[in-house]
Design a protein around this motif. Structure first.
Motif, PDB file in Angstrom:
ATOM      1  N   SER A  37       1.283  -5.154   4.718  1.00 20.44           N
ATOM      2  CA  SER A  37       1.781  -3.922   4.095  1.00 20.44           C
ATOM      3  C   SER A  37       0.624  -3.081   3.572  1.00 20.44           C
ATOM      4  N   TYR A  38      -0.351  -3.745   2.984  1.00 19.64           N
ATOM      5  CA  TYR A  38      -1.538  -3.052   2.494  1.00 19.64           C
ATOM      6  C   TYR A  38      -2.290  -2.375   3.641  1.00 19.64           C
ATOM      7  N   VAL A  39      -2.404  -3.066   4.787  1.00 19.59           N
ATOM      8  CA  VAL A  39      -3.069  -2.489   5.961  1.00 19.59           C
ATOM      9  C   VAL A  39      -2.317  -1.254   6.448  1.00 19.59           C
ATOM     10  N   LEU A  40      -0.992  -1.295   6.433  1.00 17.40           N
ATOM     11  CA  LEU A  40      -0.199  -0.137   6.843  1.00 17.40           C
ATOM     12  C   LEU A  40      -0.453   1.048   5.912  1.00 17.40           C
ATOM     13  N   VAL A  41      -0.566   0.774   4.624  1.00 19.20           N
ATOM     14  CA  VAL A  41      -0.854   1.839   3.668  1.00 19.20           C
ATOM     15  C   VAL A  41      -2.231   2.447   3.941  1.00 19.20           C
ATOM     16  N   LEU A  42      -3.223   1.597   4.195  1.00 22.31           N
ATOM     17  CA  LEU A  42      -4.566   2.104   4.498  1.00 22.31           C
ATOM     18  C   LEU A  42      -4.558   2.987   5.742  1.00 22.31           C
ATOM     19  N   GLU A  43      -3.823   2.559   6.754  1.00 18.75           N
ATOM     20  CA  GLU A  43      -3.770   3.348   7.986  1.00 18.75           C
ATOM     21  C   GLU A  43      -3.202   4.740   7.723  1.00 18.75           C
ATOM     22  N   GLU A  44      -2.105   4.809   6.980  1.00 20.54           N
ATOM     23  CA  GLU A  44      -1.476   6.104   6.722  1.00 20.54           C
ATOM     24  C   GLU A  44      -2.328   6.977   5.805  1.00 20.54           C
ATOM     25  N   LEU A  45      -2.965   6.375   4.809  1.00 23.54           N
ATOM     26  CA  LEU A  45      -3.858   7.144   3.937  1.00 23.54           C
ATOM     27  C   LEU A  45      -5.009   7.740   4.750  1.00 23.54           C
ATOM     28  N   SER A  46      -5.592   6.928   5.613  1.00 29.21           N
ATOM     29  CA  SER A  46      -6.737   7.384   6.414  1.00 29.21           C
ATOM     30  C   SER A  46      -6.319   8.411   7.448  1.00 29.21           C
ATOM     31  N   ARG A  47      -5.080   8.333   7.888  1.00 26.24           N
ATOM     32  CA  ARG A  47      -4.567   9.335   8.820  1.00 26.24           C
ATOM     33  C   ARG A  47      -4.539  10.714   8.166  1.00 26.24           C
ATOM     34  N   GLY A  48      -4.277  10.738   6.864  1.00 27.35           N
ATOM     35  CA  GLY A  48      -4.260  12.007   6.150  1.00 27.35           C
ATOM     36  C   GLY A  48      -5.607  12.410   5.587  1.00 27.35           C
ATOM     37  N   ASP A  49      -6.371  11.435   5.052  1.00 26.85           N
ATOM     38  CA  ASP A  49      -7.680  11.711   4.450  1.00 26.85           C
ATOM     39  C   ASP A  49      -8.491  10.428   4.500  1.00 26.85           C
ATOM     40  N   ALA A  50      -9.476  10.376   5.381  1.00 28.87           N
ATOM     41  CA  ALA A  50     -10.256   9.163   5.572  1.00 28.87           C
ATOM     42  C   ALA A  50     -11.020   8.770   4.308  1.00 28.87           C
ATOM     43  N   GLY A  51     -11.432   9.748   3.509  1.00 28.32           N
ATOM     44  CA  GLY A  51     -12.147   9.445   2.282  1.00 28.32           C
ATOM     45  C   GLY A  51     -11.279   8.704   1.286  1.00 28.32           C
ATOM     46  N   VAL A  52     -10.025   9.085   1.182  1.00 26.12           N
ATOM     47  CA  VAL A  52      -9.098   8.378   0.297  1.00 26.12           C
ATOM     48  C   VAL A  52      -8.891   6.950   0.794  1.00 26.12           C
ATOM     49  N   GLY A  53      -8.784   6.787   2.112  1.00 27.34           N
ATOM     50  CA  GLY A  53      -8.646   5.451   2.668  1.00 27.34           C
ATOM     51  C   GLY A  53      -9.825   4.553   2.313  1.00 27.34           C
ATOM     52  N   VAL A  54     -11.037   5.072   2.401  1.00 31.32           N
ATOM     53  CA  VAL A  54     -12.233   4.308   2.047  1.00 31.32           C
ATOM     54  C   VAL A  54     -12.199   3.911   0.570  1.00 31.32           C
ATOM     55  N   THR A  55     -11.842   4.855  -0.274  1.00 31.27           N
ATOM     56  CA  THR A  55     -11.809   4.597  -1.722  1.00 31.27           C
ATOM     57  C   THR A  55     -10.846   3.462  -2.050  1.00 31.27           C
ATOM     58  N   VAL A  56      -9.644   3.521  -1.503  1.00 32.72           N
ATOM     59  CA  VAL A  56      -8.634   2.509  -1.790  1.00 32.72           C
ATOM     60  C   VAL A  56      -9.026   1.166  -1.175  1.00 32.72           C
ATOM     61  N   ALA A  57      -9.597   1.177   0.017  1.00 32.63           N
ATOM     62  CA  ALA A  57      -9.965  -0.064   0.689  1.00 32.63           C
ATOM     63  C   ALA A  57     -11.022  -0.825  -0.098  1.00 32.63           C
ATOM     64  N   VAL A  58     -12.066  -0.149  -0.537  1.00 29.09           N
ATOM     65  CA  VAL A  58     -13.113  -0.827  -1.301  1.00 29.09           C
ATOM     66  C   VAL A  58     -12.571  -1.277  -2.648  1.00 29.09           C
ATOM     67  N   HIS A  59     -11.816  -0.430  -3.296  1.00 31.06           N
ATOM     68  CA  HIS A  59     -11.222  -0.771  -4.587  1.00 31.06           C
ATOM     69  C   HIS A  59     -10.395  -2.057  -4.497  1.00 31.06           C
ATOM     70  N   THR A  60      -9.600  -2.171  -3.432  1.00 31.34           N
ATOM     71  CA  THR A  60      -8.686  -3.309  -3.308  1.00 31.34           C
ATOM     72  C   THR A  60      -9.341  -4.507  -2.641  1.00 31.34           C
ATOM     73  N   SER A  61      -9.827  -4.322  -1.393  1.00 30.05           N
ATOM     74  CA  SER A  61     -10.343  -5.443  -0.604  1.00 30.05           C
ATOM     75  C   SER A  61     -11.640  -6.012  -1.150  1.00 30.05           C
ATOM     76  N   ALA A  62     -12.500  -5.148  -1.675  1.00 24.37           N
ATOM     77  CA  ALA A  62     -13.849  -5.576  -2.044  1.00 24.37           C
ATOM     78  C   ALA A  62     -14.040  -5.797  -3.539  1.00 24.37           C
ATOM     79  N   CYS A  63     -13.045  -5.450  -4.348  1.00 24.93           N
ATOM     80  CA  CYS A  63     -13.193  -5.671  -5.785  1.00 24.93           C
ATOM     81  C   CYS A  63     -11.995  -6.432  -6.366  1.00 24.93           C
ATOM     82  N   THR A  64     -10.794  -5.871  -6.242  1.00 20.87           N
ATOM     83  CA  THR A  64      -9.634  -6.486  -6.883  1.00 20.87           C
ATOM     84  C   THR A  64      -9.304  -7.861  -6.303  1.00 20.87           C
ATOM     85  N   LEU A  65      -9.215  -7.968  -4.983  1.00 25.82           N
ATOM     86  CA  LEU A  65      -8.850  -9.245  -4.360  1.00 25.82           C
ATOM     87  C   LEU A  65      -9.900 -10.335  -4.600  1.00 25.82           C
TER      88      LEU A  65
END
Length: 321
Positions: free
Chosen positions: A18-46
Motif C-alpha cells: 500500500s505504501y508503494v502504491l502511495v509513492l507511485e501516485e505521489l511521484s506521478r503528480g510530483d516526483a519531489g514529493v515522492g522523494v521526500t516521503v520515501a526517504v522520510h518513511t523508508s530510510a528513517c521511520t522504518l
C-alpha cells in the motif's frame, strides 16, 4: 507520512505494498514529493521501528508517522558513496560525531536524522536531532529538477548522538534500509513513467497530421504500446518486490531489478514522449496497419474496451469488422 507504520505508533497501519502504491501516485503528480516521503518513511521511520529501543520508538516514531516531523538518512559523504565503508565521519566514546555528510534528502528541514559514523573502526548508526550542538545543515543543492525536495549537506562538530542498534552494526542497518529503499525508488520511477505516458497519450489525441490525430498512425501507436508495456512490466516487478518485503522474505535482488527496470522505463517513456511530440507519421491506411494500431492501443486506459472514449474509434471499428 506513516502509511505502513503500525497504528499504535500513529501510522495508518497499512502494508508495504500500500505504501508503494502511495509513492507511485505521489511521484506521478510530483516526483519531489515522492522523494521526500520515501526517504522520510523508508530510510528513517522504518529503520527506527526495526532497530530502535522501546524508548526510542515511543519518543521518535509517532511525530514522524503523523507528519508533525520529518526524517532524513545521512550515509553519503563526498568520498563515500557506493563504498559506504570508506566514510570519514567518526564518533568518540561518548557518541559525539564529527564529520560531514553530503546530498542528504530532507536535510534542510528534517527533525530526526539517522547518521552513520565510524565507532571507532566500524560504522554505527546514530540518531541526531535538529538543533543539537555542533549540527548545521549547509549548502542546499541547486538541482535541475525535484525542486520540491530538499537536498543539503550536513556539518557535524562533536554533535551528540544516540546510538541506534548495536555498536558497529551500522553497515547492517544501512544495507537493510537501502534494500527496502530501492523498492521505493522503483515506485517513484514507475509513477514518473506513468505521468510521461499520460502526457504522451494526451498529446497523441491532440496533435493532428494528415487529417487525423497522430495516435491513429501506426508508428505513434506502436510507441505508445511500447511505453505502456514497459511501465506495466516495471510496476509488476516493483509490486513483487514489495510483497516479498512484506512477507519477510529476501528481496535484495528483486528490489534492485525493480529499480533498474523502472528507471529504464522512465527514461524510455520520457524519451519517446519527446520524440512523439515532433513526429510526423504517415496514415495507417491498410487493414493490417489498423489491426496493429488497435493492438498497440489495447489497455491504454481501457479505450479498447470502450470505443466511444477512444480518440480513433474509426480505426478500432475497422479492425473489429
Amino acid at each position: 507520512m506513516g502509511v505502513c507504520v503500525p497504528a499504535d505508533l500513529g501510522g495508518a497501519g497499512a502494508d508495504f505494498l500500500s505504501y508503494v502504491l502511495v509513492l507511485e501516485e505521489l511521484s506521478r503528480g510530483d516526483a519531489g514529493v515522492g522523494v521526500t516521503v520515501a526517504v522520510h518513511t523508508s530510510a528513517c521511520t522504518l529503520p527506527l521501528i526495526a532497530h530502535g529501543s522501546e524508548e526510542q520508538v515511543a519518543a521518535l516514531v509517532p511525530p514522524l508517522a503523523s507528519g508533525e516531523e520529518l526524517g532524513a538518512f545521512a550515509l553519503t559523504e563526498s568520498g563515500s558513496g557506493s563504498d559506504a565503508g570508506a566514510m570519514l565521519a567518526r564518533a568518540d566514546e561518548s557518541g559525539r560525531i564529527t564529520g560531514t555528510k553530503q546530498w542528504i534528502t530532507n536535510g534542510s528541514h528534517a527533525h530526526t536524522f539517522l547518521v552513520f559514523a565510524k565507532d571507532p573502526d566500524k560504522p554505527s548508526c546514530f540518531v541526531l536531532r535538529r538543533g543539537a550542538a555542533g549540527f548545521a545543515a549547509t549548502r542546499e543543492e541547486e538541482k535541475m529538477g525535484l525542486h520540491s525536495s530538499s537536498t543539503a549537506d550536513l556539518v557535524l562538530d562533536e554533535t551528540p548522538g544516540e546510538r541506534l542498534g548495536p555498536q558497529g552494526g551500522g553497515m547492517r542497518i544501512a544495507l537493510s534500509t537501502l534494500d527496502g529503499g530501492r523498492i521505493g525508488i522503483a515506485a517513484q520511477a514507475v509513477g514518473i513513467a506513468q505521468a510521461a505516458l499520460d502526457v504522451a497519450v494526451a498529446y497523441a489525441k491532440e496533435r493532428r497530421t494528415f487529417g487525423a490525430p497522430i495516435g491513429s498512425h501506426q508508428a505513434i501507436s506502436q510507441k505508445l504500446a511500447d511505453m505502456q508495456t514497459s511501465v506495466e512490466a516495471a510496476r509488476a516487478l516493483t509490486w513483487r518486490a514489495a510483497r516479498l518485503k512484506e512477507g519477510g522474505r529476501p528481496h535484495t535482488v528483486e528490489g534492485a531489478q525493480a529499480k533498474l527496470l523502472a528507471r529504464a522505463s522512465r527514461a524510455r517513456s520520457r524519451a519517446k514522449r519527446s520524440r512523439s511530440s515532433v513526429a510526423t507519421a504517415t496514415p495507417a491506411s491498410s487493414r493490417s496497419s489498423a489491426t496493429t494500431a488497435r493492438q498497440g492501443h489495447r489497455d491504454l486506459r481501457g479505450h479498447e474496451r470502450d470505443p466511444a472514449a477512444c480518440h480513433r474509434p474509426c480505426i478500432v471499428g475497422e479492425a473489429r469488422r
